[in-house]
Design a protein around this motif. Structure first.
Motif, mmCIF file in Angstrom:
data_model
loop_
_atom_site.group_PDB
_atom_site.id
_atom_site.type_symbol
_atom_site.label_atom_id
_atom_site.label_comp_id
_atom_site.label_asym_id
_atom_site.label_seq_id
_atom_site.Cartn_x
_atom_site.Cartn_y
_atom_site.Cartn_z
ATOM 1 N N GLY A 64 28.400 49.659 49.074
ATOM 2 C CA GLY A 64 29.733 49.836 48.530
ATOM 3 C C GLY A 64 29.850 49.397 47.084
ATOM 4 N N SER A 65 29.111 48.361 46.717
ATOM 5 C CA SER A 65 29.202 47.827 45.353
ATOM 6 C C SER A 65 28.173 48.411 44.401
ATOM 7 C CB SER A 65 29.058 46.301 45.375
ATOM 8 O OG SER A 65 27.802 45.922 45.922
ATOM 9 N N MET A 66 26.984 48.786 44.904
ATOM 10 C CA MET A 66 25.892 49.220 44.017
ATOM 11 C C MET A 66 25.372 50.622 44.304
ATOM 12 S SD MET A 66 23.527 45.842 43.427
ATOM 13 C CE MET A 66 23.015 45.664 45.138
ATOM 14 N N GLY A 67 25.641 51.132 45.495
ATOM 15 C CA GLY A 67 25.133 52.453 45.828
ATOM 16 C C GLY A 67 23.754 52.440 46.449
ATOM 17 N N HIS A 68 23.206 51.275 46.703
ATOM 18 C CA HIS A 68 21.935 51.148 47.419
ATOM 19 C C HIS A 68 21.939 49.826 48.182
ATOM 20 C CE1 HIS A 68 21.154 49.464 43.318
ATOM 21 N NE2 HIS A 68 20.662 48.468 44.038
ATOM 22 N N GLY A 69 20.957 49.697 49.110
ATOM 23 C CA GLY A 69 20.973 48.540 49.982
ATOM 24 C C GLY A 69 19.657 47.819 50.093
ATOM 25 N N LEU A 70 19.377 47.330 51.274
ATOM 26 C CA LEU A 70 18.215 46.469 51.493
ATOM 27 C C LEU A 70 16.891 47.157 51.188
ATOM 28 C CD1 LEU A 70 19.314 44.749 54.837
ATOM 29 C CD2 LEU A 70 19.184 43.671 52.585
ATOM 30 N N LEU A 92 35.590 51.637 43.518
ATOM 31 C CA LEU A 92 36.214 50.318 43.479
ATOM 32 C C LEU A 92 36.645 49.931 42.071
ATOM 33 C CD1 LEU A 92 33.666 48.366 45.732
ATOM 34 C CD2 LEU A 92 35.773 49.526 46.449
ATOM 35 N N ASP A 93 37.741 49.194 41.981
ATOM 36 C CA ASP A 93 38.093 48.582 40.704
ATOM 37 C C ASP A 93 37.108 47.445 40.434
ATOM 38 O OD1 ASP A 93 39.285 45.853 41.572
ATOM 39 O OD2 ASP A 93 40.385 47.269 42.823
ATOM 40 N N PRO A 94 36.960 47.010 39.187
ATOM 41 C CA PRO A 94 35.939 46.002 38.841
ATOM 42 C C PRO A 94 36.050 44.711 39.649
ATOM 43 C CG PRO A 94 36.777 47.029 36.852
ATOM 44 C CD PRO A 94 37.637 47.533 37.982
ATOM 45 N N PHE A 95 37.266 44.259 39.915
ATOM 46 C CA PHE A 95 37.446 43.006 40.645
ATOM 47 C C PHE A 95 36.933 43.129 42.080
ATOM 48 C CE2 PHE A 95 40.145 40.179 43.279
ATOM 49 C CZ PHE A 95 39.822 38.958 42.706
ATOM 50 N N THR A 96 37.336 44.189 42.770
ATOM 51 C CA THR A 96 36.902 44.388 44.151
ATOM 52 C C THR A 96 35.399 44.639 44.211
ATOM 53 O OG1 THR A 96 39.070 45.347 44.653
ATOM 54 C CG2 THR A 96 37.316 45.694 46.276
ATOM 55 N N GLN A 97 34.871 45.359 43.242
ATOM 56 C CA GLN A 97 33.427 45.605 43.209
ATOM 57 C C GLN A 97 32.656 44.296 43.057
ATOM 58 O OE1 GLN A 97 32.076 48.112 40.001
ATOM 59 N NE2 GLN A 97 30.029 48.338 40.853
ATOM 60 N N ASP A 98 33.162 43.414 42.214
ATOM 61 C CA ASP A 98 32.508 42.123 42.009
ATOM 62 C C ASP A 98 32.491 41.312 43.305
ATOM 63 O OD1 ASP A 98 31.372 39.887 40.631
ATOM 64 O OD2 ASP A 98 33.367 39.020 40.439
ATOM 65 N N GLN A 102 29.181 40.203 45.522
ATOM 66 C CA GLN A 102 28.901 38.819 45.934
ATOM 67 C C GLN A 102 28.689 38.742 47.446
ATOM 68 O OE1 GLN A 102 31.406 35.666 44.208
ATOM 69 N NE2 GLN A 102 32.184 37.172 42.741
ATOM 70 N N PHE A 103 29.543 39.415 48.191
ATOM 71 C CA PHE A 103 29.389 39.424 49.649
ATOM 72 C C PHE A 103 28.039 40.019 50.048
ATOM 73 C CE2 PHE A 103 34.168 39.577 51.030
ATOM 74 C CZ PHE A 103 34.351 38.326 50.447
ATOM 75 N N GLY A 104 27.643 41.098 49.370
ATOM 76 C CA GLY A 104 26.373 41.740 49.696
ATOM 77 C C GLY A 104 25.197 40.804 49.521
ATOM 78 N N TRP A 105 25.170 40.099 48.403
ATOM 79 C CA TRP A 105 24.064 39.158 48.164
ATOM 80 C C TRP A 105 24.137 37.972 49.121
ATOM 81 C CZ3 TRP A 105 19.838 40.491 45.968
ATOM 82 C CH2 TRP A 105 19.817 41.444 44.958
ATOM 83 N N GLN A 106 25.355 37.562 49.488
ATOM 84 C CA GLN A 106 25.474 36.496 50.485
ATOM 85 C C GLN A 106 24.872 36.930 51.817
ATOM 86 O OE1 GLN A 106 29.697 35.748 50.499
ATOM 87 N NE2 GLN A 106 29.674 34.838 48.453
ATOM 88 N N GLN A 107 25.098 38.189 52.175
ATOM 89 C CA GLN A 107 24.522 38.703 53.417
ATOM 90 C C GLN A 107 22.993 38.676 53.365
ATOM 91 O OE1 GLN A 107 27.963 38.920 55.126
ATOM 92 N NE2 GLN A 107 26.307 39.869 56.233
ATOM 93 N N VAL A 108 22.439 38.985 52.208
ATOM 94 C CA VAL A 108 20.983 38.908 52.043
ATOM 95 C C VAL A 108 20.512 37.483 52.302
ATOM 96 C CG1 VAL A 108 19.069 39.124 50.393
ATOM 97 C CG2 VAL A 108 20.884 40.851 50.436
ATOM 98 N N ILE A 202 38.987 35.695 52.167
ATOM 99 C CA ILE A 202 39.211 36.434 50.916
ATOM 100 C C ILE A 202 39.707 37.842 51.215
ATOM 101 C CG2 ILE A 202 38.022 37.492 48.947
ATOM 102 C CD1 ILE A 202 36.273 34.942 48.872
ATOM 103 N N ILE A 203 39.067 38.509 52.166
ATOM 104 C CA ILE A 203 39.495 39.864 52.532
ATOM 105 C C ILE A 203 40.941 39.859 53.006
ATOM 106 C CG2 ILE A 203 39.146 41.733 54.199
ATOM 107 C CD1 ILE A 203 36.113 40.958 54.087
ATOM 108 N N ARG A 204 41.265 38.922 53.882
ATOM 109 C CA ARG A 204 42.627 38.861 54.412
ATOM 110 C C ARG A 204 43.634 38.525 53.305
ATOM 111 N NH1 ARG A 204 42.907 38.419 60.301
ATOM 112 N NH2 ARG A 204 45.027 37.630 60.024
ATOM 113 N N THR A 205 43.263 37.648 52.384
ATOM 114 C CA THR A 205 44.177 37.289 51.294
ATOM 115 C C THR A 205 44.454 38.480 50.400
ATOM 116 O OG1 THR A 205 43.423 34.985 51.310
ATOM 117 C CG2 THR A 205 44.524 35.765 49.316
#
Length: 312
Positions: A64-70, A92-98, A102-108, A202-205
């Protein structure tokens, strides 16, 4: 002699297997080395099961943020598992993409942490196509939306789709923690739970800020999407109320005083728990832990998920 007999008897009782816990051998290890970082065999399945959800989150947020994955950034973590279906970069707008990045790298990091503790298993086949998400949303509303919901179409849509993911893992970690025996296992689960709770908060907020905003082109408020999704998960899980949307009746609100529900919790504002079986019923989309579907068309991986496959 009496003292010796008493001490000997105490040691025998200490080394006897404890119902629902690890083996005698592991209890001996615990007595000998209380600083051991090894994971008891009885904890392995419970620690491996969440890999299914961590894979799901990693691929969704990375794509969703970069267009590629693991497969591009950490192919070793996939262990040769099949590439996800239909995942793509979101609008995505820049804020949501950021935040998504971050979530993607946390999942890694979560995948690495779990695989450092247990062997793990290959990435399961994941269906992250817009069609897959549309089916979930249609099920939540009890009728097809027109046009079909597309999680990648906008920041709001992506956040609504994100509402589907971390919370399920959160409840799973809450549910597994009391059943873990080793201290290292409990530390790992608690650490994963901490960050997963932050993601969900964060998602809920962000969605709560848009609670009354109508989602284009449906004219349905954001809060209604969250309420419908939560109710669907309660129904699929078949274990009562363990999920709540952003706006609830006062009698379900915090201390029965307010409707705003930025964090989900029980009557004491304590996080809900779910078993692996409840989670499978939800992510498969059909309410049965033995019939794959939804985000896992071939089923989730690991011994727990495998033990339920094709059971009716």
């Amino acid at each position: 002699m009496a003292i010796f007999a008493s001490v000997f008897a105490s040691l025998i009782l200490l080394l006897l297997p404890v119902p629902g816990s690890c083996s005698t051998e592991l209890l001996i290890e615990s007595v000998i080395d209380r600083d051991t970082s090894s994971v008891p065999p009885c904890d392995v399945d419970l620690l491996e099961f969440p890999l299914n959800l961590e894979y799901l989150g990693a691929e969704f947020f990375l794509f969703g943020s970069m267009g590629h994955g693991l497969d591009r950034i950490a192919p070793n973590l996939t262990m040769g598992g099949p590439a996800p279906i239909g995942a793509r970069k979101a609008n995505l707008d820049p804020f949501t993409q950021d935040i998504a990045l971050q979530f993607g790298w946390q999942q890694v990091g979560h995948l690495r942490a779990i695989k450092n503790a247990v062997r793990g298993f290959p990435r399961p086949l994941l269906d992250l196509s817009a069609r897959s998400f549309a089916k979930v949303i249609d099920k939540a509303f009890g009728e097809p939306l027109n046009p079909p919901f597309d999680p990648y179409a906008s920041s709001t849509n992506f956040l609504i789709a994100s509402y589907l993911i971390p919370y399920i893992a959160l409840t799973g970690y809450v549910g597994s923690n009391p059943n873990l025996q080793g201290s290292a296992s409990k530390r790992l689960a608690a650490g994963l739970l901490g960050v997963k709770s932050g993601q969900d908060a964060i998602i809920r907020t962000l969605l709560y800020q848009k609670a009354n905003e109508k989602v284009h082109p449906y004219g349905i408020p954001v809060a209604a999407f969250t309420n419908k999704i939560s109710q669907m998960r309660n129904n699929l899980g078949r274990s009562g109320l363990k999920d709540e949307g952003l706006l609830v009746p006062k009698f379900h609100g915090t201390e029965r005083k307010i409707r705003g529900n930025v964090l989900a919790g029980n009557e004491y504002s304590i996080a809900f728990d779910r078993t692996p079986e409840e989670i499978l019923r939800i992510v498969y989309g059909g309410g049965h832990e033995g019939i794959p579907g939804g985000f896992f068309p071939n089923g989730a991986n690991g011994r727990i998920a495998g033990s339920h496959l094709h059971t009716t």
